[in-house]
Motif scaffolding. Structure first.
Motif, PDB file in Angstrom:
ATOM      1  N   CYS A  32       3.686   9.841  -7.253  1.00 63.13           N
ATOM      2  CA  CYS A  32       3.101   8.540  -7.561  1.00 63.13           C
ATOM      3  C   CYS A  32       1.752   8.734  -8.239  1.00 63.13           C
ATOM      4  CB  CYS A  32       2.940   7.701  -6.297  1.00 63.13           C
ATOM      5  SG  CYS A  32       2.471   6.002  -6.705  1.00 63.13           S
ATOM      6  N   CYS A  36      -2.796   3.817  -3.240  1.00 61.30           N
ATOM      7  CA  CYS A  36      -2.971   2.508  -2.599  1.00 61.30           C
ATOM      8  C   CYS A  36      -3.605   2.606  -1.213  1.00 61.30           C
ATOM      9  CB  CYS A  36      -1.632   1.808  -2.494  1.00 61.30           C
ATOM     10  SG  CYS A  36      -0.840   1.647  -4.093  1.00 61.30           S
ATOM     11  N   CYS A  78      -0.802   2.672   1.516  1.00 66.04           N
ATOM     12  CA  CYS A  78       0.427   3.442   1.260  1.00 66.04           C
ATOM     13  C   CYS A  78       1.011   4.039   2.557  1.00 66.04           C
ATOM     14  CB  CYS A  78       0.136   4.568   0.275  1.00 66.04           C
ATOM     15  SG  CYS A  78       1.597   5.568  -0.046  1.00 66.04           S
ATOM     16  N   GLY A 112       6.760   7.077  -2.857  1.00 67.61           N
ATOM     17  CA  GLY A 112       6.445   7.299  -4.257  1.00 67.61           C
ATOM     18  C   GLY A 112       6.788   6.130  -5.188  1.00 67.61           C
TER      19      GLY A 112
HETATM   20  S1  SF4 Z   1       3.940   5.160  -3.089  1.00 64.78           S
HETATM   21 FE1  SF4 Z   1       3.652   2.953  -3.356  1.00 64.78          FE
HETATM   22  S2  SF4 Z   1       2.121   2.424  -1.816  1.00 64.78           S
HETATM   23 FE2  SF4 Z   1       2.042   4.675  -2.066  1.00 64.78          FE
HETATM   24  S3  SF4 Z   1       0.430   5.028  -3.578  1.00 64.78           S
HETATM   25 FE3  SF4 Z   1       2.365   4.885  -4.700  1.00 64.78          FE
HETATM   26  S4  SF4 Z   1       2.559   2.716  -5.266  1.00 64.78           S
HETATM   27 FE4  SF4 Z   1       0.994   2.844  -3.726  1.00 64.78          FE
END
Ligand code: SF4
Length: 409
Positions: A137, A141, A144, A181
């Motif tokens: 990713c 966030c 997350c 992710g």
């Molecule tokens: S997996 Fe989803 S919640 Fe986690 S950092 Fe990436 S977008 Fe954000």
């Protein structure tokens, strides 16, 4: 396939509402008034027909329908259905449930009746399973839930993910959501999985931040048979969404994903994590205004949980927040004031009244290692989908259930 445009003359507000960014096309709209009543009566009639096919006697048909009505009442109370989403020719009264007359509709309804009284037909054992298909990713966030695994080495190959999806389909599952992710970073992988899956017997969805949900990817996913897209968008102010997501272009990508997904005729839901700071009437009203203007059919309200990046933090909402969010949920879904707005799904509302349907009962979460957990927010690994006896794992998952909301009978 027929495409409706925003330039079309508007109908009366109580009958239908369509809205999208100027210059784009939409196959998604919210219907209410007589149109909704007409479709709703067809749904009820089809349910009676399905119940008759299952039981073949009037007493069981009436009891079966009564069971379904009581189940709905337990979830949402005495409220009457006010609106239905019409998307690409299908009708969706709820976000979590198949389209009326879609390929999974009949089997899904038979499966619900089977909970009332066993039927001698093929059923879905699970309503919804989330499968994380990558650890990759670009975002960071605040909330997350996969924070500990993020951007670590992938443990699952595409072949193993295909095996996982096939095993789940063998169990019978109405809907599978691909998460991560960021699943769009592995779009080839998703296409391969969809190609190997039976897309008629399960509907497939993606949970995305919007990153890389380009026009081209949207078209590929549509052709491969994807049904719907959850786009995470946590604020109507671009800068505040970007801050929460730890990524300077997060708002841009969420907006782009919504536009591209709507153009392809996907069912589109915005998903918002309502933090204590965000939980005010003014913010929620502005958020719903934004969602309406973007043209999405659904909005999903999520509550922050102290897992992943939020682990050990004091993030749980307080009773006053629940009260406010429930007020907004009922006003927008069941009053006549907001007929043209998207339909809200609020898991906390249902879970506080009926307990949780995940935790191995009607759904669960398969994480980025193939391990089974009650749900993305209740992380308690209970065996691996690729190892051991799946039935034993599922039984112990079901015994453990949801860690926050036990199920009521
Ligand atoms: S997996 Fe989803 S919640 Fe986690 S950092 Fe990436 S977008 Fe954000």
């Amino acid at each position: 396939m027929e495409t409706e445009t925003i330039t079309k003359a508007p109908h009366r507000e109580e009958d239908t509402a369509e809205k999208l960014q100027a210059g784009t096309t939409t196959r998604s709209r919210i219907i209410s008034g007589w149109r909704k009543n007409y479709i709703h009566s067809r749904i009820i009639f089809s349910l009676i027909k399905i119940a008759w096919e299952c039981y073949g006697n009037l007493m069981d048909v009436l009891r079966g329908i009564d069971y379904l009505l009581r189940l709905r009442k337990k979830f949402i109370g005495d409220f009457k259905l006010k609106k239905i989403a019409q998307i690409d020719g299908d009708y969706y009264p709820y976000l979590y449930g198949p389209a009326y007359k879609g390929s999974t509709y009949k089997k899904f309804m038979i499966s619900q009746l089977n909970d009332f009284k066993p039927v001698n037909k093929e059923i879905y054992r699970f309503n919804n399973i989330i499968v994380a298909i990558t650890k990759k990713c670009a975002l960071q966030c605040d909330h997350c839930f996969e924070w500990e695994s993020l951007n670590k080495k992938e443990n699952l190959s595409t072949a193993q993910l295909i095996e996982i999806v096939q095993k789940l389909q063998k169990q019978g599952v109405s809907e599978i959501q691909f998460s991560g992710g960021e699943p769009l970073l592995k779009v080839d992988r998703i296409l391969e999985i969809l190609n190997a899956a039976d897309i008629r017997s399960t509907s497939f969805w993606i949970d995305t931040s919007g990153f890389k949900f380009t026009k081209e990817n949207a078209k590929l996913l549509k052709t491969a048979g994807l049904t719907g897209v959850f786009v995470s968008l946590d604020h109507f102010e671009p800068a505040l969404h970007n801050k929460f997501r730890g990524f300077k272009d997060a708002f841009f990508w969420a907006q782009t994903a919504v536009k591209n997904a709507l153009e392809q005729g996907f069912v589109v839901a915005l998903s918002v994590c309502i933090t204590r700071e965000f939980a005010s009437r003014e913010n929620l009203m502005k958020y719903m205004e934004m969602a309406k203007n973007m043209g999405v059919a659904f909005v999903q309200f999520l509550e922050p949980k102290a897992v992943g990046h939020f682990y050990g933090k004091d993030v749980l909402l307080l009773p006053e927040h629940h009260e406010l969010i429930e007020e907004i949920y009922t006003e927008f879904n069941f009053s006549s004031k907001f007929l043209s707005y998207p339909i809200i799904t609020y898991h906390g509302y249902y879970q506080r009244r009926h307990g949780c349907f995940s935790g191995g009962y009607k759904g669960f979460y398969v994480d980025t290692d193939g391990d089974i957990n009650p749900c993305p927010f209740c992380q308690k690994k209970t065996g691996n989908l690729l190892e051991g006896e799946l039935e034993d794992t599922l039984s112990s998952l079901n015994r453990g259930g949801c860690m926050d909301y036990s199920r009521f009978s």
